[in-house]
Write a protein that holds these residues in place. Structure first.
Motif, PDB file in Angstrom:
ATOM      1  N   ALA A 164      20.748  21.251  15.591  1.00 38.34           N
ATOM      2  CA  ALA A 164      19.725  22.302  15.847  1.00 38.34           C
ATOM      3  C   ALA A 164      18.380  21.717  15.320  1.00 38.34           C
ATOM      4  CB  ALA A 164      19.888  23.504  15.266  1.00 38.34           C
ATOM      5  N   CYS A 209      19.428  33.761   6.458  1.00 38.94           N
ATOM      6  CA  CYS A 209      20.367  32.497   6.212  1.00 38.94           C
ATOM      7  C   CYS A 209      21.645  33.156   5.608  1.00 38.94           C
ATOM      8  CB  CYS A 209      19.652  31.741   4.886  1.00 38.94           C
ATOM      9  SG  CYS A 209      18.843  30.180   5.565  1.00 38.94           S
ATOM     10  N   ASN A 240      23.390  25.356   6.571  1.00 40.13           N
ATOM     11  CA  ASN A 240      23.472  23.937   7.166  1.00 40.13           C
ATOM     12  C   ASN A 240      22.479  23.608   8.382  1.00 40.13           C
ATOM     13  OD1 ASN A 240      25.970  24.536   5.714  1.00 40.13           O
ATOM     14  ND2 ASN A 240      26.962  22.731   6.565  1.00 40.13           N
ATOM     15  N   THR A 241      21.401  23.617   7.901  1.00 44.64           N
ATOM     16  CA  THR A 241      20.022  23.585   8.839  1.00 44.64           C
ATOM     17  C   THR A 241      19.128  22.942   8.123  1.00 44.64           C
ATOM     18  OG1 THR A 241      19.446  25.796   8.230  1.00 44.64           O
ATOM     19  CG2 THR A 241      20.605  25.546  10.362  1.00 44.64           C
ATOM     20  N   THR A 242      18.193  22.212   8.898  1.00 43.59           N
ATOM     21  CA  THR A 242      16.999  21.771   8.319  1.00 43.59           C
ATOM     22  C   THR A 242      15.980  22.655   7.819  1.00 43.59           C
ATOM     23  OG1 THR A 242      15.754  21.569  10.423  1.00 43.59           O
ATOM     24  CG2 THR A 242      17.305  19.642   9.789  1.00 43.59           C
ATOM     25  N   ALA A 265      23.977  20.377  10.694  1.00 38.91           N
ATOM     26  CA  ALA A 265      22.407  20.359  10.652  1.00 38.91           C
ATOM     27  C   ALA A 265      21.725  19.645  11.924  1.00 38.91           C
ATOM     28  CB  ALA A 265      22.198  19.947   9.362  1.00 38.91           C
ATOM     29  N   PRO A 303      24.072  27.185  13.315  1.00 38.35           N
ATOM     30  CA  PRO A 303      24.297  26.186  14.675  1.00 38.35           C
ATOM     31  C   PRO A 303      25.663  26.244  14.715  1.00 38.35           C
ATOM     32  CG  PRO A 303      23.694  24.942  12.699  1.00 38.35           C
ATOM     33  CD  PRO A 303      23.655  26.258  12.151  1.00 38.35           C
ATOM     34  N   VAL A 307      14.360  24.540  10.805  1.00 44.53           N
ATOM     35  CA  VAL A 307      15.093  25.602  11.358  1.00 44.53           C
ATOM     36  C   VAL A 307      15.125  26.859  10.535  1.00 44.53           C
ATOM     37  CG1 VAL A 307      17.393  26.256  12.284  1.00 44.53           C
ATOM     38  CG2 VAL A 307      16.719  23.969  12.664  1.00 44.53           C
ATOM     39  N   LYS A 308      15.113  26.783   9.347  1.00 48.05           N
ATOM     40  CA  LYS A 308      15.030  27.840   8.407  1.00 48.05           C
ATOM     41  C   LYS A 308      13.678  28.645   8.738  1.00 48.05           C
ATOM     42  CE  LYS A 308      18.492  26.355   4.791  1.00 48.05           C
ATOM     43  NZ  LYS A 308      18.801  25.023   5.101  1.00 48.05           N
ATOM     44  N   SER A 357      21.008  32.040  10.320  1.00 49.84           N
ATOM     45  CA  SER A 357      21.119  30.561  10.614  1.00 49.84           C
ATOM     46  C   SER A 357      22.085  30.342   9.230  1.00 49.84           C
ATOM     47  CB  SER A 357      20.023  29.810  10.466  1.00 49.84           C
ATOM     48  OG  SER A 357      19.252  29.563  11.562  1.00 49.84           O
ATOM     49  N   THR A 380      14.140  31.052  11.302  1.00 49.00           N
ATOM     50  CA  THR A 380      15.381  32.020  10.869  1.00 49.00           C
ATOM     51  C   THR A 380      14.638  33.377  10.072  1.00 49.00           C
ATOM     52  OG1 THR A 380      16.795  30.199  10.813  1.00 49.00           O
ATOM     53  CG2 THR A 380      17.484  31.990   9.744  1.00 49.00           C
ATOM     54  N   TRP A 429      24.959  29.507  18.865  1.00 47.25           N
ATOM     55  CA  TRP A 429      24.411  28.087  19.310  1.00 47.25           C
ATOM     56  C   TRP A 429      25.367  27.228  19.326  1.00 47.25           C
ATOM     57  CZ3 TRP A 429      19.261  26.590  19.505  1.00 47.25           C
ATOM     58  CH2 TRP A 429      18.897  25.086  19.767  1.00 47.25           C
TER      59      TRP A 429
END
Ligand code: 13P
Ligand code: SF4
Length: 302
Positions: A87, A121, A109-111, A84, A144, A114-115, A106, A118, A163
């Motif tokens: 990115a 997901c 596992n992203t903040t 996470a 990522p 970031v979502k 995405s 996106t 990424w």
């Protein structure tokens, strides 16, 4: 402590959600134990007032995006994730600008930021379905996780832009380690999480005893396939549930140190303190939350 946690849970109408990578005693206490997709589904459908999320920060954040009217508490709010962290919202925005026709997929596992940039997901359980559902002629930017992305490209025949991020735990699971176990245990299947670096190796991908799955998929395979031995190439916490579900089978970890230290930050003491004090609430600013919810809902509807 266990009795006190259970009493408080009832008194406060709280539900405990835990990922398979948490400590065994936390897994045993959870109302729902699952992988990233299963836990998101539970957050969406629970009628509890409080969700105590035993996992890393992005997981609690995802629950809070899905269930904004619930109180989402994290017993270890500082527990992070190398993937996470790889990115940022700003980085993704610039990537998108450089590929204006690309759709962004995405990993969960992203903040939240970031979502918010996106389009779709996915988790490791549904990544292939999500990518296969997109028009064949559209460009896809996937992040990522470069290893999971390469594996999806291999399985779907797509050529997604990737990424350059990774999970510091799974990126250590190499082809050499897997090959050694395949040679050492000729009767065993090797069950591998696709975040592993060996997910990029054509020789491992072609091996009939090497299987790539999400955590839930690894569990399913071990129950379904009537072999006596399995080598488990993912985070070691998974072994607890594997052994519980199939006590008659043998599970061999790929290496002794395949451990996510962040997931182990949730302890019984901290879980009890969280229920007592209701500290550690995870909230996402409303403008970001609304944008981050769109790709999650697209994933859920698929
Ligand atoms: P899944 O829960 O989708 O198997 O992902 C594994 C992981 O690394 C979670 O952080
Ligand atoms: Fe992140 Fe890897 Fe830990 Fe999962 S195992 S939480 S991807 S660092």
């Amino acid at each position: 402590m266990v009795a006190r946690i259970q009493a408080l849970k009832k008194e406060k109408n709280a539900v405990i959600l835990a990922h398979y990578y948490t400590l065994p005693e936390i897994q045993d206490l959870a109302d729902y134990l699952g992988d990233s997709l299963g836990l998101s589904k539970q957050a969406a459908t629970t009628d509890a007032d409080i969700i105590v999320f035993c996992g890393v920060h992005f997981m609690a954040e995802t629950a809070s995006i899905i269930a904004p009217h619930k109180k989402v508490l994290s017993p270890a709010p500082e527990a992070g994730c190398s993937l996470a962290d790889s990115a940022t919202g700003e980085g993704l925005r610039r990537w998108k600008e450089a590929h204006p026709n690309g759709l962004v997929v995405s990993y969960v596992n992203t903040t939240a930021e970031v979502k918010a940039w996106t389009d779709y997901c996915c988790t490791s359980s549904n990544a292939l379905n999500v990518v296969r559902s997109l028009p064949k002629d559209c460009d896809i930017l996937f992040g990522p996780d470069r290893n999971l992305g390469a594996w999806i490209n291999h399985e779907t025949g797509r050529n997604m832009e990737l990424w350059d991020g990774c999970c510091c735990v799974h990126d250590e699971i190499t082809s050499e380690m897997v090959q050694r176990k395949l040679d050492e245990y000729p009767d065993a299947d090797v069950l591998i999480h696709p975040e592993s670096i060996c997910a990029k190796d054509p020789a491992i991908l072609a091996n009939p005893r090497a299987f790539f799955y999400s955590t839930a998929g690894i569990l399913d395979h071990s129950i379904r396939v009537p072999k006596k031995r399995f080598v488990i190439a993912t985070e070691e916490g998974t072994l607890h549930e594997l052994k519980k579900r199939s006590p008659e089978k043998e599970f061999i970890p790929i290496a002794p140190n395949t451990i996510c230290k962040e997931m182990k930050k949730v302890t019984l003491e901290r879980l009890l303190e969280t229920l007592e004090t209701e500290c550690g609430e995870v909230k996402v600013p409303e403008d970001i939350r609304q944008r981050a919810l769109i790709p999650i809902e697209r994933m859920m509807s698929l």
